[in-house]
Scaffold this active site. Structure first.
Site, PDB file in Angstrom:
ATOM      1  N   GLU A 422     -47.716 -44.356   6.577  1.00 46.50           N
ATOM      2  CA  GLU A 422     -48.751 -43.165   6.618  1.00 46.50           C
ATOM      3  C   GLU A 422     -49.192 -43.303   5.700  1.00 46.50           C
ATOM      4  O   GLU A 422     -50.259 -43.098   5.275  1.00 46.50           O
ATOM      5  CB  GLU A 422     -48.085 -42.166   7.008  1.00 46.50           C
ATOM      6  CG  GLU A 422     -47.473 -41.816   8.642  1.00 46.50           C
ATOM      7  CD  GLU A 422     -48.401 -42.559   9.776  1.00 46.50           C
ATOM      8  OE1 GLU A 422     -49.305 -42.499   9.296  1.00 46.50           O
ATOM      9  OE2 GLU A 422     -47.650 -42.934  10.598  1.00 46.50           O
ATOM     10  N   HIS A 425     -52.121 -45.640   5.371  1.00 42.76           N
ATOM     11  CA  HIS A 425     -53.277 -45.313   6.011  1.00 42.76           C
ATOM     12  C   HIS A 425     -54.077 -44.361   5.237  1.00 42.76           C
ATOM     13  O   HIS A 425     -55.277 -44.107   4.862  1.00 42.76           O
ATOM     14  CB  HIS A 425     -52.945 -44.374   7.238  1.00 42.76           C
ATOM     15  CG  HIS A 425     -52.517 -45.238   8.375  1.00 42.76           C
ATOM     16  ND1 HIS A 425     -53.478 -46.156   9.153  1.00 42.76           N
ATOM     17  CD2 HIS A 425     -51.576 -45.300   9.306  1.00 42.76           C
ATOM     18  CE1 HIS A 425     -52.967 -46.586  10.139  1.00 42.76           C
ATOM     19  NE2 HIS A 425     -51.622 -45.914  10.193  1.00 42.76           N
ATOM     20  N   ILE A 554     -52.383 -50.506  29.691  1.00 44.85           N
ATOM     21  CA  ILE A 554     -53.870 -50.817  30.074  1.00 44.85           C
ATOM     22  C   ILE A 554     -54.313 -50.394  31.209  1.00 44.85           C
ATOM     23  O   ILE A 554     -55.626 -50.833  31.288  1.00 44.85           O
ATOM     24  CB  ILE A 554     -53.505 -52.506  30.318  1.00 44.85           C
ATOM     25  CG1 ILE A 554     -52.861 -52.973  31.450  1.00 44.85           C
ATOM     26  CG2 ILE A 554     -52.846 -53.052  28.975  1.00 44.85           C
ATOM     27  CD1 ILE A 554     -53.023 -54.575  31.686  1.00 44.85           C
ATOM     28  N   GLY A 558     -55.765 -46.475  26.316  1.00 43.14           N
ATOM     29  CA  GLY A 558     -56.815 -47.220  25.754  1.00 43.14           C
ATOM     30  C   GLY A 558     -56.573 -48.730  25.353  1.00 43.14           C
ATOM     31  O   GLY A 558     -57.354 -49.235  24.652  1.00 43.14           O
ATOM     32  N   TYR A 559     -55.683 -49.489  26.039  1.00 43.14           N
ATOM     33  CA  TYR A 559     -55.225 -50.596  25.393  1.00 43.14           C
ATOM     34  C   TYR A 559     -55.672 -51.833  26.294  1.00 43.14           C
ATOM     35  O   TYR A 559     -55.249 -52.834  26.119  1.00 43.14           O
ATOM     36  CB  TYR A 559     -53.555 -50.776  25.387  1.00 43.14           C
ATOM     37  CG  TYR A 559     -53.278 -50.139  23.808  1.00 43.14           C
ATOM     38  CD1 TYR A 559     -52.987 -50.952  22.654  1.00 43.14           C
ATOM     39  CD2 TYR A 559     -52.888 -49.077  23.878  1.00 43.14           C
ATOM     40  CE1 TYR A 559     -52.634 -50.544  21.692  1.00 43.14           C
ATOM     41  CE2 TYR A 559     -52.539 -48.387  22.449  1.00 43.14           C
ATOM     42  CZ  TYR A 559     -52.527 -49.133  21.535  1.00 43.14           C
ATOM     43  OH  TYR A 559     -51.954 -48.734  20.271  1.00 43.14           O
TER      44      TYR A 559
END
Ligand SMILES: [Zn+2]
Length: 639
Positions: A422, A425, A554, A558-559
């Site tokens: 984290e 990021h 999938i 969202g993949y």
């Protein structure tokens, strides 16, 4: 600029709301959020489908000012135009109508898909009453099974005496596959799992075929040959590059995965298992082998990972690599809980950014997991009078073990890695040099490039000097024992070939279905997956395997045509770390120079430059799979 003003006003307000919902949830708050949610959805639809905005961006693209725009400003315009086109905003008449119909049906289908998975998961319950049937299950799994049994109506169920109910939810099923001594139980749960949502009212096969057909039709409407090509249009990877990378990794993982399987077989035989290993035996015996060779418990390592020391070590690394100072600034900003810390980052003596750290688990009001989010992004537009920029502020949220009694928070090694992740990021958000708010920090960074800085930081947890700088016993100050360090490293690479091949199977199947497969041509999706499996599995899938029917990533998440990004990001981050290895990890001058270069490219440029160019700026060449394979022990020793 007008768009950034609108976007920022909404993002600041809504960011605060969603942050508080995630860390300080109450019934009243949730109701308030739900009450305004529809307006927010409507606003984002209006922004995303606005013909006026689309035309304004086209005007910029084709107008006289284009040549005078900066690289970052051009990226903003081109990115917006691309997203509008992919969203069908450029279509007219019947095509536009058809596009919108498809969108609507696809969204219903993905809901249907996940409802089927949910209902099929709920439909399976296996209740056991004989202690012998649950032999091997750890205490936590027995407690969960007893709780499931009580929920199913067995009022007096206890972890010790049962009854125990097993479900297909991962936390219930996984311990069975890993620990249950009963082969019959493992077989039953395994088969129920791979058959999920594949028959009767809950059959997802027709849903999958319809989704694939509609995705292809939609892609063709906006000018792409397949959904995979459409998906790649807004990513760092291209389809050929993604396929090449997957094939490189597959070729390197295959023999290692086969060796892993042979090793597990031999171990099971040596332990007295006479039967041929089936699908439901491999996980179980692999776990026995792991226990035998590499087991190290979190409880043994915790005393060496006290949060204050870990933070000190992590901030020391940031100072060493990136030349920035992190100091406590508690009290300079309001917080939502007494455990929340506030920090300031300075560079060259001047403030550069700020961040909150909310480290501990609080199950009653805080959601699980760990994440980084923006409070606000760097921007020239919102600079206060007399200042050049609004400085970025970040949230870092973890869910690690809280302090107990007068001891500090003693972390598991996984929690240490998560904190570093984290922080990676957050560093990209905070050390940005972009002044255009719409592409500063993590904004505008392609979806498959976003995990580069975070996974890059995780690599340092396995770097000896970095780890040993903070891994000290919190009471005695004694360094982490060598033998524990060796086990942490070995555990990371245990069955690396098998793990890698499994992810590659999902990624290859995903791209195959979204690029080459046409429903209704006589071959089922399962047949096509089986053809992929000939190259991506060392034990052929069970004849009844219908895993695709519950592959929500999938078909409901969202993949789609994006599963490859897990491996893509690992390759990028390992390759970035290997720049330090190439320079020499014990050559301080080289480490510092490489660190500054990472700061000034990957961390600085955000979404203002295309990610492949940013990577090449840092690495001097395009990404290579060599480092990831070497770190995972998947390169032949001679290489
Ligand atoms: Zn991440």
């Amino acid at each position: 600029m007008p768009l950034e003003r609108i976007a920022d006003r909404v993002a600041r307000a809504w960011g605060t709301v969603s942050h508080l919902k995630a860390v300080k949830d109450t019934k009243e708050f949730r109701e308030a959020v739900e009450a305004v949610q529809p307006e927010r959805v409507e606003l984002s639809l209006r922004l995303g489908q606005s013909k006026a905005l689309y035309e304004a961006f086209e005007g910029l693209r084709n107008g006289p000012a284009w040549d005078s725009l900066s690289e970052a400003q051009r990226r903003i315009v081109e990115g917006e135009l691309r997203d509008f086109k992919l969203g069908g905003v450029g279509l007219e008449g019947a095509e536009k109508e058809r596009f919108n119909e498809i969108q609507k049906e696809l969204s219903q289908l993905s809901t249907k898909f996940s409802n089927h998975v949910l209902d099929a998961t709920k439909a399976f319950k296996k209740t056991l009453t004989d202690r012998a049937d649950v032999e091997g299950l750890p205490a936590s799994a027995l407690a969960l099974a007893a709780q499931n049994a009580r929920a199913a109506g067995h009022e007096g169920a206890t972890p010790e005496d049962g009854p125990w109910t097993i479900t297909l939810d991962f936390p219930s099923m996984y311990p069975v596959m890993t620990h249950a001594k009963s082969r019959e139980l493992r077989e039953e749960v395994y088969l129920a799992n791979i058959r999920r949502a594949s028959s009767g009212d809950l059959d997802n096969e027709p849903v999958i075929e319809r989704i694939l057909a509609l995705r292809r039709e939609k892609a063709r409407l906006v000018g792409f040959a397949s959904h995979a090509e459409l998906s790649m249009a807004s990513k760092m990877a291209t389809l050929p590059k993604a396929l090449e990378l997957l094939e490189d990794l597959r070729a390197a993982s295959y023999d290692a995965a086969r060796a892993d399987l042979d090793e597990v077989r031999a171990f099971a035989r040596a332990q007295g298992e006479e039967a041929e290993l089936r699908h439901w035996d491999v996980t179980y015996w692999a776990e026995r082998l792991r226990e035998d060779r590499y087991a190290i418990s979190d409880e043994e390592t915790r005393p060496y990972f006290a949060l204050p020391a870990v933070l000190e070590g992590m901030f020391g690394l940031a100072r060493r690599l990136f030349g920035v100072e992190v100091e406590a600034a508690d009290g300079e900003a309001p917080v939502w809980n007494d455990d929340v810390r506030f920090f300031k980052i300075s560079q060259g003596g001047a403030p550069k950014a700020y961040f909150y750290l909310d480290p501990y688990s609080r199950p009653a009001e805080k959601r699980g997991g760990a994440w980084m989010d923006e409070v606000c992004g760097q921007s020239r537009l919102f600079a206060r009078d007399g200042e050049d920029l609004r400085l970025p502020v970040a949230h870092m949220v973890c869910n690690q073990t809280p302090p107990i009694g007068d001891k500090p928070s003693l972390m598991t090694f996984r929690e240490v890695e998560t904190l570093f992740h984290e922080f990676g990021h957050a560093l990209q958000h905070m050390l940005t040099t972009q002044e255009e708010g719409l592409v500063a920090g993590i904004r505008g960074v392609e979806w498959d490039a976003v995990e580069l800085p975070s996974q890059f930081m995780e690599n340092w947890c396995y770097d000896r000097p970095t780890l040993f700088a903070f891994a000290r016993h919190h009471e005695t100050g004694e360094a982490l024992p060598e033998e524990m360090f060796a086990k942490l490293v070995a555990a990371k690479n245990y069955r690396a070939g098998s793990m890698s091949l499994r992810q590659l199977h999902f990624a290859c199947t995903d791209l195959e279905l979204h690029h080459n497969f046409e429903p209704g041509q006589g071959e089922s999706v399962f047949d096509r997956e089986r053809r992929v499996a000939e190259r991506t599995t060392v034990m052929a899938p069970h004849p009844e395997d219908r895993f695709l029917c519950s592959f929500s990533h999938i078909f409901a998440g969202g993949y789609s045509a994006g599963y490859y990004s897990y491996k893509w990001a690992e390759v990028l981050s390992a390759d970035a770390f290997s720049a330090f290895e190439d320079a020499g990890l014990d050559d301080e001058e080289a480490v510092v120079a490489t660190g500054r270069r990472f700061r000034d490219t990957v961390l600085a440029l955000g979404g203002g430059r295309d990610p492949l160019s940013v990577f090449v700026d840092f690495r001097g060449r395009e990404p290579s799979t060599e480092a990831l394979l070497r770190h995972s022990g998947l390169l032949p020793a001679s290489a």
